[in-house]
Design a protein around this motif. Structure first.
Motif, short mmCIF file in Angstrom:
data_model
loop_
_atom_site.label_atom_id
_atom_site.label_comp_id
_atom_site.label_asym_id
_atom_site.label_seq_id
_atom_site.Cartn_x
_atom_site.Cartn_y
_atom_site.Cartn_z
N GLY A 1 0.79 -1.22 0.00
CA GLY A 1 0.00 0.00 0.00
C GLY A 1 0.82 1.27 0.00
N GLN A 2 2.15 1.14 0.00
CA GLN A 2 3.03 2.31 0.08
C GLN A 2 3.58 2.68 -1.30
N ASP A 3 4.12 3.88 -1.37
CA ASP A 3 4.75 4.39 -2.59
C ASP A 3 6.16 3.79 -2.70
N PRO A 4 6.46 2.98 -3.71
CA PRO A 4 7.77 2.33 -3.78
C PRO A 4 8.93 3.28 -3.99
N THR A 5 8.66 4.51 -4.41
CA THR A 5 9.74 5.47 -4.62
C THR A 5 10.29 6.00 -3.30
N GLN A 6 9.57 5.79 -2.21
CA GLN A 6 10.02 6.28 -0.90
C GLN A 6 10.90 5.22 -0.23
N ILE A 7 11.98 4.87 -0.88
CA ILE A 7 12.79 3.74 -0.42
C ILE A 7 13.41 4.00 0.95
N GLU A 8 13.99 5.17 1.14
CA GLU A 8 14.66 5.43 2.41
C GLU A 8 13.69 5.34 3.58
N SER A 9 12.50 5.90 3.42
CA SER A 9 11.50 5.85 4.48
C SER A 9 11.05 4.42 4.75
#
Length: 372
Positions: free
Chosen positions: A71-79
């Motif tokens: 359910g998350q945005d895959p571009t927010q890898i660091e988070s």
């Protein structure tokens, strides 16, 4: 773009029966792929280290990590990586859980590269080298004569460097006799010796001009002991592939100061980029030469990634005994002692879809893998 599914896919692709027999061969034919799917229909692939407790790594990924990422945005890898690390705080800062985190993070990088239609290296600052030197990582064998056969086979395939996994000097003697002076030889002993034994045996090994001596001391966390070995020998000491997190890795590097060393990275055993690499910029200013571990597939050659490889460029580990079927739709090949970094989007090499049905992992048939 949101992640709709991420799961571990355990496989059991066996090794080819080539060269002399090895007690390692039966337990080494295990793999874990990670598949991440988005609501846009993109699929990202990663891989976890799988030789040990294969199902345990899969359970960590499916039960503990997937709910965090789904359910998350895959571009927010660091988070996302930070959230996974925090969720594993009590029981997963090393070992099986870090292997699972590594597979998830690799899949995220693959997804983001595909979403932006660029190779992963463009997300990490650009291409440094278009080709990387490889060495053949041999299995462990029972006798020096078997080691000689295996080295002969690796040279016949076109390898210019080989890594042994022996713990005796006699095997190195035979390997050097077979390989000659122009082939680089590494020795990975997998942490068998006390500090005193490592120094004593290491001095006997110095005349063979090893490229490095890898993980000679038990336990592997004895960084002060590694420093003593390093100070006593002319052979470069390699270590670090079993360390994880930005906090543990610098301890190992500090202990290895004062002489030559090789820093080992295995992208399937520890989070590949984010947490670790926030501390890596300082390490790169010191004298460690990286060596990137390529176990069986494609993901591990991408993050390290010009002209033919410079002699000082990092090595990529290449399996001395190949699998019976390539994990990637386009098999990874080397020529002239090097592999080329792919320029396709993401990590550049998706797995062969037929493998998922042809070589499913079956716990009842699996054989344990022990280094000793």
């Amino acid at each position: 773009m949101k992640i709709t599914e991420i799961r571990a896919i355990p496989l059991a692709v066996p090794l080819q029966q080539v060269g002399p027999p090895s007690s390692w061969a039966g337990g080494a034919g295990k793999q874990i792929l990670v598949r991440a799917t988005t609501d846009d229909g993109l699929i990202g692939w990663g891989e976890c280290f799988a030789y040990g407790a294969t199902e345990a790594v899969c359970h960590v990924l499916d039960d503990a990590l997937a709910p965090i990422v789904r359910g998350q945005d895959p571009t927010q890898i660091e988070s996302l990586v930070d959230r996974m690390h925090r969720a594993l705080m009590i029981w997963g800062r090393r070992g099986l859980a870090m292997m699972a985190v590594s597979g998830v993070e690799l899949a995220l990088w693959d997804l983001v590269g595909k979403a932006r239609n660029v190779p992963v290296y463009e997300l990490l600052g650009g291409l440094c080298q278009s080709r990387l030197r490889v060495y053949a990582s041999l299995l462990r064998y029972d006798t020096p004569s078997q080691v000689g056969q295996a080295v002969t086979g690796a040279l016949a395939l076109g390898h210019h460097a080989v890594k042994l996994h022996q713990t005796d000097v006699e095997s190195v003697v035979v390997a050097r006799e077979v390989a000659g002076d122009d082939v680089e030889i590494m020795l990975d002993t997998n942490c068998p010796w006390s500090v005193e034994e490592a120094i004593r045996i290491g001095r006997r090994l110095e005349r063979f001009e090893l490229r490095w001596l890898e993980e000679p001391v038990w336990p592997p966390e004895d960084y002060a002991g590694l420093a003593r070995v390093r100070a006593a020998l002319r052979i470069p000491i390699a270590a670090g592939e079993n360390d994880a997190t930005v906090f543990r890795v610098p301890r190992a590097h500090r202990a290895r100061r004062g002489g030559r060393r090789a820093a080992q990275r295995d992208e399937g055993r520890r989070a590949p980029r984010d947490e670790k690499d926030r501390g890596a910029r300082g390490r790169r200013q010191r004298d460690a030469r990286p060596a990137l571990v390529l176990l069986r597939t494609r993901a591990r050659r991408e993050p390290a990634s010009s002209p033919p490889p410079h002699p000082a460029s990092p090595y990529v580990e290449f399996p001395g005994t190949p699998l019976v079927a390539s994990l990637t739709a386009e098999p990874i090949r080397f020529a002239g002692g090097a592999v080329s970094v792919p320029d396709r989007p993401g990590l550049g090499a998706d797995p062969d879809p037929s493998l998922l049905s042809r070589y499913p992992y079956q716990a009842a048939a699996a054989r344990p893998f022990y280094l000793t």
